[in-house]
Design a protein around this motif. Structure first.
Motif, PDB file in Angstrom:
ATOM      1  N   ARG A 160     -16.653 -27.260  15.052  1.00 30.23           N
ATOM      2  CA  ARG A 160     -16.346 -27.285  13.632  1.00 30.23           C
ATOM      3  C   ARG A 160     -15.648 -25.995  13.214  1.00 30.23           C
ATOM      4  O   ARG A 160     -15.903 -24.916  13.750  1.00 30.23           O
ATOM      5  CB  ARG A 160     -17.630 -27.478  12.815  1.00 30.23           C
ATOM      6  CG  ARG A 160     -18.243 -28.857  13.005  1.00 30.23           C
ATOM      7  CD  ARG A 160     -19.592 -28.950  12.310  1.00 30.23           C
ATOM      8  NE  ARG A 160     -19.450 -28.796  10.868  1.00 30.23           N
ATOM      9  CZ  ARG A 160     -20.480 -28.587  10.053  1.00 30.23           C
ATOM     10  NH1 ARG A 160     -21.708 -28.473  10.542  1.00 30.23           N
ATOM     11  NH2 ARG A 160     -20.303 -28.488   8.754  1.00 30.23           N
ATOM     12  N   THR A 171     -18.145 -31.555  15.784  1.00 29.30           N
ATOM     13  CA  THR A 171     -17.848 -32.778  15.057  1.00 29.30           C
ATOM     14  C   THR A 171     -18.230 -33.986  15.909  1.00 29.30           C
ATOM     15  O   THR A 171     -18.565 -33.851  17.089  1.00 29.30           O
ATOM     16  CB  THR A 171     -16.353 -32.851  14.715  1.00 29.30           C
ATOM     17  OG1 THR A 171     -15.599 -32.913  15.932  1.00 29.30           O
ATOM     18  CG2 THR A 171     -15.932 -31.649  13.899  1.00 29.30           C
ATOM     19  N   SER A 172     -18.138 -35.155  15.320  1.00 28.96           N
ATOM     20  CA  SER A 172     -18.498 -36.383  16.035  1.00 28.96           C
ATOM     21  C   SER A 172     -17.574 -36.652  17.220  1.00 28.96           C
ATOM     22  O   SER A 172     -17.946 -37.385  18.132  1.00 28.96           O
ATOM     23  CB  SER A 172     -18.470 -37.578  15.077  1.00 28.96           C
ATOM     24  OG  SER A 172     -17.201 -37.686  14.448  1.00 28.96           O
ATOM     25  N   ASP A 173     -16.376 -36.065  17.234  1.00 29.43           N
ATOM     26  CA  ASP A 173     -15.489 -36.205  18.401  1.00 29.43           C
ATOM     27  C   ASP A 173     -15.578 -34.989  19.327  1.00 29.43           C
ATOM     28  O   ASP A 173     -14.664 -34.711  20.107  1.00 29.43           O
ATOM     29  CB  ASP A 173     -14.046 -36.471  17.982  1.00 29.43           C
ATOM     30  CG  ASP A 173     -13.505 -35.419  17.032  1.00 29.43           C
ATOM     31  OD1 ASP A 173     -14.248 -34.473  16.685  1.00 29.43           O
ATOM     32  OD2 ASP A 173     -12.327 -35.528  16.647  1.00 29.43           O
ATOM     33  N   ASN A 174     -16.688 -34.242  19.205  1.00 31.41           N
ATOM     34  CA  ASN A 174     -17.060 -33.157  20.122  1.00 31.41           C
ATOM     35  C   ASN A 174     -16.120 -31.953  20.064  1.00 31.41           C
ATOM     36  O   ASN A 174     -15.944 -31.241  21.056  1.00 31.41           O
ATOM     37  CB  ASN A 174     -17.158 -33.663  21.571  1.00 31.41           C
ATOM     38  CG  ASN A 174     -18.038 -32.744  22.425  1.00 31.41           C
ATOM     39  OD1 ASN A 174     -19.010 -32.175  21.924  1.00 31.41           O
ATOM     40  ND2 ASN A 174     -17.703 -32.605  23.688  1.00 31.41           N
ATOM     41  N   PRO A 193     -19.262 -32.492   9.900  1.00 33.97           N
ATOM     42  CA  PRO A 193     -19.466 -33.022  11.258  1.00 33.97           C
ATOM     43  C   PRO A 193     -18.916 -34.428  11.433  1.00 33.97           C
ATOM     44  O   PRO A 193     -18.460 -34.805  12.508  1.00 33.97           O
ATOM     45  CB  PRO A 193     -20.984 -32.964  11.448  1.00 33.97           C
ATOM     46  CG  PRO A 193     -21.554 -32.853  10.085  1.00 33.97           C
ATOM     47  CD  PRO A 193     -20.532 -32.176   9.232  1.00 33.97           C
ATOM     48  N   ASP A 194     -18.966 -35.236  10.379  1.00 34.54           N
ATOM     49  CA  ASP A 194     -18.342 -36.558  10.359  1.00 34.54           C
ATOM     50  C   ASP A 194     -18.163 -36.959   8.911  1.00 34.54           C
ATOM     51  O   ASP A 194     -18.634 -36.271   8.002  1.00 34.54           O
ATOM     52  CB  ASP A 194     -19.174 -37.595  11.136  1.00 34.54           C
ATOM     53  CG  ASP A 194     -20.518 -37.872  10.485  1.00 34.54           C
ATOM     54  OD1 ASP A 194     -20.540 -38.479   9.388  1.00 34.54           O
ATOM     55  OD2 ASP A 194     -21.565 -37.482  11.064  1.00 34.54           O
ATOM     56  N   ILE A 226     -25.770 -28.209  13.819  1.00 36.74           N
ATOM     57  CA  ILE A 226     -24.661 -29.142  14.045  1.00 36.74           C
ATOM     58  C   ILE A 226     -23.371 -28.341  14.093  1.00 36.74           C
ATOM     59  O   ILE A 226     -22.755 -28.046  13.066  1.00 36.74           O
ATOM     60  CB  ILE A 226     -24.597 -30.219  12.943  1.00 36.74           C
ATOM     61  CG1 ILE A 226     -25.936 -30.936  12.811  1.00 36.74           C
ATOM     62  CG2 ILE A 226     -23.487 -31.228  13.250  1.00 36.74           C
ATOM     63  CD1 ILE A 226     -26.002 -31.912  11.662  1.00 36.74           C
ATOM     64  N   LYS A 265     -18.919 -40.074   7.527  1.00 29.64           N
ATOM     65  CA  LYS A 265     -19.666 -41.267   7.138  1.00 29.64           C
ATOM     66  C   LYS A 265     -20.271 -41.072   5.744  1.00 29.64           C
ATOM     67  O   LYS A 265     -20.720 -39.970   5.412  1.00 29.64           O
ATOM     68  CB  LYS A 265     -20.784 -41.537   8.140  1.00 29.64           C
ATOM     69  CG  LYS A 265     -20.303 -41.824   9.554  1.00 29.64           C
ATOM     70  CD  LYS A 265     -21.485 -41.961  10.493  1.00 29.64           C
ATOM     71  CE  LYS A 265     -21.027 -42.170  11.938  1.00 29.64           C
ATOM     72  NZ  LYS A 265     -22.181 -42.216  12.879  1.00 29.64           N
ATOM     73  N   THR A 320     -23.624 -39.307   5.715  1.00 28.15           N
ATOM     74  CA  THR A 320     -23.540 -37.864   5.947  1.00 28.15           C
ATOM     75  C   THR A 320     -23.109 -37.141   4.681  1.00 28.15           C
ATOM     76  O   THR A 320     -23.682 -36.109   4.302  1.00 28.15           O
ATOM     77  CB  THR A 320     -22.545 -37.563   7.082  1.00 28.15           C
ATOM     78  OG1 THR A 320     -22.985 -38.198   8.282  1.00 28.15           O
ATOM     79  CG2 THR A 320     -22.424 -36.065   7.314  1.00 28.15           C
TER      80      THR A 320
END
Length: 333
Positions: free
Chosen positions: A21, A15-18, A157-158, A12, A160, A163
């Motif tokens: 990291r 990040t979740s918004d591409n 990565p996010d 991974i 949540k 996670t």
């Protein structure tokens, strides 16, 4: 310049918004004067140094702005004109400051603080550490008074709760293994900087049915760990998520809000020729890869939960050794 190690990358990487990291790195050393460390860092990173205050310099590099500082606020903020100082010291002026500086550089670490760096650019930190060792930098093993660390602030990565729980569970299970590999110096073992999480919290975290929302996750942790002094310090992350809730449990001006974990466990063993930044980083990547594999994470945390139960088998075996064997069997190390 070449380095002997290679910094591995996690599965991974974005990040979740591409976005790629990033990670902040903090390295504590001695053995070099403040001026020499600033000059060397600027040269090795192809940057330009600028003093921003007493014992604090900014080094502007292609990777961003690095900070070099003496890790002691009283020394950095010392003012010989301060009326609270004895008159005999104030009258000595610059001579007193020279003596104070010489003593400080012997026992107080100098710290290199990086900007957030893309994971794929960490080879620059590997090379920097290797070159500083060649220049005479010293780490924790040099003297009993030293307790120098290497700290990582990896971006998640996010954010949540699911996670975060996975990262926390992975760290809880790997703590003893990580400590055996990177927390070697007796001076740091006698400090409270790198304490494990509270045992009651770990039991809750490892429960099969533990699925908290953000507020519960923070309250559960802060109720039993209201301090920065943890091997994996979650307070900067929680400040980023909900600073008002954090301040209901702990008030500390040193907490800096950021969407990262704060991994404080490893020693800085920079004067050891067998030690490399990549060794510390690559063991962190074991945790990253474990989080990315849900089945393996569940298996290892289940084994760790069982190892905490009172039994003859657990009393006569080592979780650190069992954990290492499991990681080997799964190809993580």
């Amino acid at each position: 310049m070449t380095s002997k190690g290679t910094c591995h990358m996690p599965d991974i990487l974005r990040t979740s918004d591409n976005k790629e990291r990033r990670v902040g790195v903090e390295v504590e050393i001695s053995g070099l004067s403040y001026e020499k460390l600033v000059a060397l860092t600027a040269r090795l990173l192809k940057g330009e140094a600028k003093e921003t205050s007493r014992y604090v310099s900014s080094v502007q590099t292609p990777l961003g702005d690095f900070t070099i500082e003496l890790d002691s606020d009283p020394i950095k903020e010392l003012d010989l004109k301060d009326n609270r100082l004895p008159e005999s010291i104030r009258e000595l002026g610059g001579h007193a400051m020279d003596i104070i500086d010489a003593a400080a550089e012997k026992i107080v670490p100098l710290e290199i603080v990086s900007p957030p760096i893309p994971f794929t650019k960490l080879g620059a930190i590997e090379t920097l550490c290797d070159e500083l060792r060649e220049a005479g930098a010293l780490g924790s093993r040099e003297a009993i008074v030293y307790a120098f660390g290497l700290q990582l602030n990896p971006e998640l990565p996010d954010l949540k709760p699911t996670t975060l729980v996975n990262y926390f569970r992975a760290f809880a299970a790997l703590y003893d293994w990580l400590k055996s590999r990177h927390q070697l110096d007796i001076s740091r073992k006698f400090t409270n900087y790198i304490e494990p999480w509270d045992s009651e919290y770990i039991d809750l975290l490892l429960s099969d049915n533990y699925e908290p929302d953000q507020q519960q996750l923070m309250n559960d942790y802060l109720r039993t760990n209201p301090t920065r002094n943890r091997a994996l310090d979650l307070l900067p992350l929680f400040s980023h998520l909900d600073d008002e809730l954090l301040r209901e449990h702990v008030e500390d001006s040193r907490i800096k809000s950021r969407p990262t974990l704060h991994y404080r466990l490893p020693d800085c063993d920079i004067d050891n020729p067998e030690w490399h930044f990549s060794s510390v980083w690559n063991d962190w990547i074991v945790l990253e890869q474990l989080v990315a594999n849900a089945a393996d994470l569940k298996e290892l945390t289940g084994l760790y939960r069982d190892s905490r139960k009172l039994s003859f088998r657990n009393l006569t075996s080592s979780w650190t050794e069992n954990c290492h064997r499991w990681l080997e069997s799964k190809g993580y190390v």
